[in-house]
Each structure stands twice: as C-alpha cells, then as structure tokens.
Design a protein around this motif. Structure first.
Motif, PDB file in Angstrom:
ATOM      1  N   SER A 181       0.838  -1.307   0.000  1.00  0.00           N
ATOM      2  CA  SER A 181       0.003  -0.099   0.098  1.00  0.00           C
ATOM      3  C   SER A 181       0.703   1.231  -0.168  1.00  0.00           C
ATOM      4  N   ILE A 182       0.567   2.144  -1.011  1.00  0.00           N
ATOM      5  CA  ILE A 182       1.425   3.290  -1.146  1.00  0.00           C
ATOM      6  C   ILE A 182       0.530   4.672  -1.451  1.00  0.00           C
ATOM      7  N   ALA A 183       1.344   5.713  -0.906  1.00  0.00           N
ATOM      8  CA  ALA A 183       0.772   6.952  -1.190  1.00  0.00           C
ATOM      9  C   ALA A 183       1.859   7.932  -1.434  1.00  0.00           C
ATOM     10  N   LEU A 184       1.356   9.287  -1.851  1.00  0.00           N
ATOM     11  CA  LEU A 184       2.377  10.333  -1.941  1.00  0.00           C
ATOM     12  C   LEU A 184       2.598  10.882  -0.643  1.00  0.00           C
ATOM     13  N   HIS A 185       3.901  11.313  -0.244  1.00  0.00           N
ATOM     14  CA  HIS A 185       3.976  11.695   0.989  1.00  0.00           C
ATOM     15  C   HIS A 185       3.107  13.088   1.448  1.00  0.00           C
ATOM     16  N   ASP A 186       3.259  13.877   0.366  1.00  0.00           N
ATOM     17  CA  ASP A 186       2.434  15.108   0.424  1.00  0.00           C
ATOM     18  C   ASP A 186       0.939  15.079   0.114  1.00  0.00           C
ATOM     19  N   LYS A 187       0.744  13.961  -0.209  1.00  0.00           N
ATOM     20  CA  LYS A 187      -0.884  13.825  -0.668  1.00  0.00           C
ATOM     21  C   LYS A 187      -1.290  12.519  -0.128  1.00  0.00           C
ATOM     22  N   HIS A 216      -1.816   7.280 -11.916  1.00  0.00           N
ATOM     23  CA  HIS A 216      -2.911   8.173 -11.218  1.00  0.00           C
ATOM     24  C   HIS A 216      -2.668   7.790  -9.557  1.00  0.00           C
ATOM     25  N   VAL A 217      -1.753   6.958  -9.445  1.00  0.00           N
ATOM     26  CA  VAL A 217      -1.622   6.514  -7.917  1.00  0.00           C
ATOM     27  C   VAL A 217      -0.214   7.633  -7.812  1.00  0.00           C
ATOM     28  N   ALA A 218       0.589   7.499  -8.326  1.00  0.00           N
ATOM     29  CA  ALA A 218       1.686   8.486  -8.490  1.00  0.00           C
ATOM     30  C   ALA A 218       1.594   9.933  -8.530  1.00  0.00           C
ATOM     31  N   HIS A 219       0.796  10.394  -9.564  1.00  0.00           N
ATOM     32  CA  HIS A 219       0.263  11.691  -9.670  1.00  0.00           C
ATOM     33  C   HIS A 219      -1.015  11.666  -9.812  1.00  0.00           C
ATOM     34  N   GLU A 225      -0.978  17.815 -13.325  1.00  0.00           N
ATOM     35  CA  GLU A 225      -1.459  17.714 -14.660  1.00  0.00           C
ATOM     36  C   GLU A 225      -1.033  16.411 -15.140  1.00  0.00           C
ATOM     37  N   ASN A 226      -1.632  15.952 -16.226  1.00  0.00           N
ATOM     38  CA  ASN A 226      -1.422  14.568 -17.007  1.00  0.00           C
ATOM     39  C   ASN A 226      -0.438  14.695 -18.064  1.00  0.00           C
ATOM     40  N   TRP A 348       0.710   4.103 -16.152  1.00  0.00           N
ATOM     41  CA  TRP A 348       1.860   3.487 -15.441  1.00  0.00           C
ATOM     42  C   TRP A 348       2.984   4.534 -14.984  1.00  0.00           C
ATOM     43  N   ALA A 349       3.678   4.066 -13.506  1.00  0.00           N
ATOM     44  CA  ALA A 349       4.730   4.913 -13.040  1.00  0.00           C
ATOM     45  C   ALA A 349       5.611   3.911 -12.433  1.00  0.00           C
ATOM     46  N   LEU A 350       6.921   4.550 -12.227  1.00  0.00           N
ATOM     47  CA  LEU A 350       7.920   3.774 -11.387  1.00  0.00           C
ATOM     48  C   LEU A 350       8.366   4.538 -10.307  1.00  0.00           C
ATOM     49  N   ILE A 351       8.288   3.833  -9.101  1.00  0.00           N
ATOM     50  CA  ILE A 351       8.731   4.441  -7.890  1.00  0.00           C
ATOM     51  C   ILE A 351      10.326   3.777  -7.724  1.00  0.00           C
ATOM     52  N   GLU A 352      11.221   4.718  -7.410  1.00  0.00           N
ATOM     53  CA  GLU A 352      12.615   4.011  -6.998  1.00  0.00           C
ATOM     54  C   GLU A 352      12.650   4.025  -5.627  1.00  0.00           C
TER      55      GLU A 352
END
Length: 541
Positions: A181-187, A216-219, A225-226, A348-352
């Motif tokens: 389970s993940i989320a943006l730190h600031d959101k 849409h999870v990462a941003h 903005e898309n 899609w997105a990639l989290i390092e």
C-alpha cells in the motif's frame, strides 16, 4: 435511496420491468435488453443473483477491437447523446450455478440517468447489426446504467511461516511485500497499490530497485497535470512515496487493537468454561481430560497472540506513526495517462525504492502473498478446482507465490484453466491494498471503456475485465475495490496477467475490474526503458 433516484427507478421499471432483475447483484439497472427474457425467481422468493462469466471466442478475437470501435462510433453518431462508459462482452449465469443462461451479451454501460428507454430500444438494432455483420449471430445487447472509474484509494521483514495464525496478516501492511500500500508523502489521502518490483538495467553494479504502479497513484489527476514526469538527476526535488497512506495506516493499527480485544474476550470465555469443569481426578472420563487440555491450550495460544500483537502495535506506533518514517522511495518516472496507438489505456509509473531501508535477507522481492483472507484450502478449491486440471498443481510455500514471466495474448484468447464449474477460463489472483487476496476469471475479449473529461473530451480505450469469482455458496465476490489500483493480477503459476487500473459499476458491489494486459504494458515500458525486466528471484539487496 434519494427521492429522485426512486422516481428514476420507477420510470425504468414502468418501461422495462426487468430493470432490477436482469443484472441483480452484478451490475447496474438495466434500461433495455434484446433477446429472450432472462430467468427470474418465483414471486415472494429471493431474487436470483447474477454472475458475469468470461466470454471466450478465439476465432473472433482478431477482429473484436474493430467491432468495439464500430459500436462506439455508431452510438456516437446517433442524434441522441449516448454517454457511453463501457462496452463489455460477457456471458451470464446465476451465482452458484454452472449453466449459463446467456452465452453472449454485449453490455453497453452508460452514465446513470442519461439514456431513456425508447432511445436504448432505438439504438439496439444498430448494435446487433454490427455484431451480426461480424459473425456474432447469437448475441444479445443490453444497455445498463453503470460508471467507469479509476481506482485511487529499515522496514519490517515478512515471513508468514514464522507467525502465529492471524499475526502475519496484521504485520503485512507495514512491510514492503507485494500488494504494498503506497501514497504520495504530500498527498497521503490518495492511496494505491504497488504491483511488481523491477530493474531498469542489466548491469550487475546497478542495484536500484523500482516498484511499478499506476500513474494516477503516483500523480493523482486532481492534484497533478497529466503529463510525463521524470526525475533525471539527484538535484531535482524528490516526490517521496510512503508506505501506507493516512487511511490505511489508521485501519492497520486499528486492526491490531481489534484482534487484541477479540482474543481477550475469548480468553475470558474459555477461562469461565474451564472454571466450570470439576477438579481433575485420576479416573475422570477421557473426554473431560481432553476438554480441559483443549481450553488450556486455547488460552495459552490466545495469550501468545496478544503478546505478539502488542509487540507489533508498539513497534508500528513507535517507528511508523509519522509519514517521514514510512518513506519508501520517490517517483522516478510517471507516464502520461492516455490511449496508445493500439487503442489500449496506459497508466503506469515507477517508484525508485530507498534500497538501504530494505532489510537484507528478509526482503521478499517478487513473491506475492496470496494468504491473509485466503487459506491453502481456498487456493486449491478455486485455483485448482478440477482434478483433471492438476497437471501443474501446487500450493505456494507459506502462500508466497513467486512471480515470473507473463501470460501471452494467445492464452487470453484460448485459456486452459478450468474453474469450479469446469469451464475453460484464465484464473487470476491479486493482492491489493483494500481487498487483500482475491480470485477472479479473466475475460477472453476486450472491453471498450470511456472516460469524460471536464473539457468535454471523450476518451475511449480497450481494457480487459477480470470478473469476480462467484461461488457455489451463492456469493458474488468482488475482485477489487477502491485503493487496489496498481496491483498486479497474476495466474496460478505466478505469471503476470495485467495491471489493475479501474472498476466499473454503480456501486462498490460491482464484480468487474479492468486491467491493462501485461503483454501490452510491457512493450510500452520497454519503449522508454529498453532493459526493463522483473526483479529476479533470490536477488541481493
């Protein structure tokens, strides 16, 4: 139900009496359906619960996406606006029954309250004509009210074999194990799920590990903005990603306290029962001795569970309370959400990952936990229900399924698994942030989904449905819920099927989940990162 909703439903029933019963328990209200009437329960009996089943047609699969485009174009050409949200090729049965009562129906979903009965009746012949021209002579067409929406919603090690029953499921949310389970730190109120761990280089000296998820999870679109985002150098500010958003962290801590409370109540009950037994005697019946020992063991195990849960609660409240303590990594790359040249939706997105926070030797990598709310017996009953389909039978050790390879397109079209009704299908499993481990069946043809943007732009895309696994117990199980976006759907061998992107239906009771198939997604990612590949088993951190 609000007054306007009740009035609307009344109007639907006046025009089409099967508005509720046609898709009861499986979809929205039906505006109109062609073909013979579907079976209904006798008067005063409980309504029959419908179950969407996969529709497979290998011969027609090569032309199906063009058929979808033709249907969408026809609906768009009508004088009356059809606010299309999805076109799904499905079969239907009643929950708990093997026999299909509808072999093939094209379900056209529209935004609620937007399409009148007479307009649906007028549109249906045109859709049927398109299907018949393509060789689908037995098709029915249904117009239903249903939404399509994208789903938002050093770390501990995880080894379920080392835990008392129930404790492993409490620990898992606080670990970087798949279904993470993940989320943006600031959101932190926008939550989602990480799907698989990958590398972007074949160079052994490159130790970086990335987590694949949805763009849409990462941003989250309401906040960003898309567009394509890439963190090209360390001087750029980090967009940190945390383990557990606000809601999931609170729920996970509450689950620990709930278990402690339940075990405490059980101890009180068992101690009272033990106190009512007569004093132990040498000549007492064996059953009485056995009962005393049973209660004593139950009390001892419950006390051990309370101790373990209490220690876990202390650790997570001490080390994980603040978001900064749960930093998992940062957004490395976020693709633009959109439709590719092949007509599929890509998101899609990639989290390092911060590799130094992964505990060496205990990081599981691409092992998917298929336990928690499912057992070894569930795995056998639903993933290998037929004895003649046991050629590759196995139960994952400790219910940790090693992910490897991916399902090719040919197997989507002509699946070889057999479900509980002995129907050929592609059986699927996933572990998501919200719904945990669930089983499903993958549809054999694409669906067309449509999203509406605030500027009036309509976006059509091909996606594939994973259907909830209805059971002989008469329960229609949801495959995913809000917050599961990004989770990877895999088959019983651990091969990747597709990434969960959204769900469809009027409520959370829908049994349809949408994925982008991995055989398509892989090509999109490789176009940006040529050496993209799954993190192999038994790697070093």
């Amino acid at each position: 139900m609000a007054d306007n909703d009740s009035e609307h439903l009344g109007q639907l029933l006046d025009s089409y009496p099967a508005a509720i019963t046609d898709f009861f328990g499986s979809g929205g209200f039906c505006i109109y359906k062609t073909g013979p009437a579907w079976p209904v329960a006798p008067p005063n009996a409980q309504k029959l619960i419908r179950a969407a089943r996969p529709y497979n047609n290998p011969e027609k699969a090569p032309i199906w996406t063009q058929v979808l485009k033709s249907i969408a174009a026809f609906l768009d050409s009508l004088e009356v606006e059809v606010q299309l949200t999805a076109i799904d090729p499905l079969a239907y049965a009643n929950v708990g029954e093997a026999k299909l009562f509808c072999n093939f129906v094209v379900v056209i979903s529209v935004n609620p309250h937007t399409l009148a009965y007479q307009d649906a009746v007028a549109a249906a012949p045109g859709v049927l004509a398109i299907l018949e021209n393509a060789g689908f002579y037995d098709a029915q067409v249904a117009f239903v009210e249903a939404l399509y929406r994208r789903r938002q919603v050093k770390f501990m090690g995880f080894n379920p074999n080392f835990e008392l029953e129930g404790i492993a499921n409490l620990r898992k949310p606080f670990t970087p194990s798949l279904g993470v389970s993940i989320a943006l730190h600031d959101k932190p109120h926008y939550e989602g799920t990480g799907s698989v761990f990958v590398r972007l280089s074949s160079d052994p000296s490159d130790k970086r590990i990335f987590l694949l998820t949805c763009a849409h999870v990462a941003h989250p679109p309401p906040e960003f903005e898309n567009r394509v985002y890439s963190r090209k150098n360390p001087s750029q500010p980090r967009e940190n990603v945390i383990l557990l958003g606000d809601k999931t962290y609170k729920e996970s801590v509450d689950d620990i306290m709930k278990m402690i409370g339940e075990e405490t109540m059980s101890i009180s009950t068992w101690e009272a029962s033990l106190g009512r037994l007569p004093a132990q005697a040498d000549d007492e019946p064996a059953g009485l001795t056995g009962r005393r020992q049973e209660l004593t063991n139950l009390i001892a195990i419950a006390k051990m569970k309370i101790t373990a849960a209490d220690e876990l609660h202390t650790a997570v409240t001490k080390y994980y309370t603040f978001p900064d303590c749960r930093n998992l990594g940062f957004v490395f790359y976020c693709a633009e959400i959109g439709v590719g040249k092949d007509g599929y939706m890509y998101d899609w997105a990639l989290i390092e990952l911060d590799v130094d926070k992964l505990e060496a030797g205990s990081f599981l990598g691409n092992k998917l936990y298929v336990g928690g709310n499912k057992t070894e017996l569930d795995w056998e009953n639903y993933m290998f229900p037929q004895l003649h389909d046991h050629h590759d039978f196995h139960v994952p050790e400790d219910l940790l399924l090693q992910l490897k390879d991916y399902v090719r397109e040919s197997e989507f079209r002509d699946p070889q698994n057999h479900d509980i009704y002995d129907q050929k299908t592609l059986l699927a499993v996933k572990n998501g942030r919200t719904s945990g481990t669930t089983y499903g069946r993958v549809n054999g043809l694409e669906s067309l989904t449509r999203e509406y943007h605030n500027d009036g732009l309509k976006v059509d895309a091909f996606e594939i449905i994973v259907l909830g696994y209805d059971t002989k117990r008469g329960k229609n199980m949801r495959f995913s819920e809000a917050g599961d976006s990004g989770a990877m759907v895999v088959d019983r061998l651990g091969r990747l099927i597709g990434q969960l992107t959204g769900g469809g239906g009027p409520t959370d009771a829908t049994d349809k989940s949408y994925i982008t198939p991995y055989f398509k997604l892989k090509l999109q990612i490789e176009a940006v990162f040529k050496e993209f590949h799954l993190l192999p088993p038994r790697h070093g951190v």
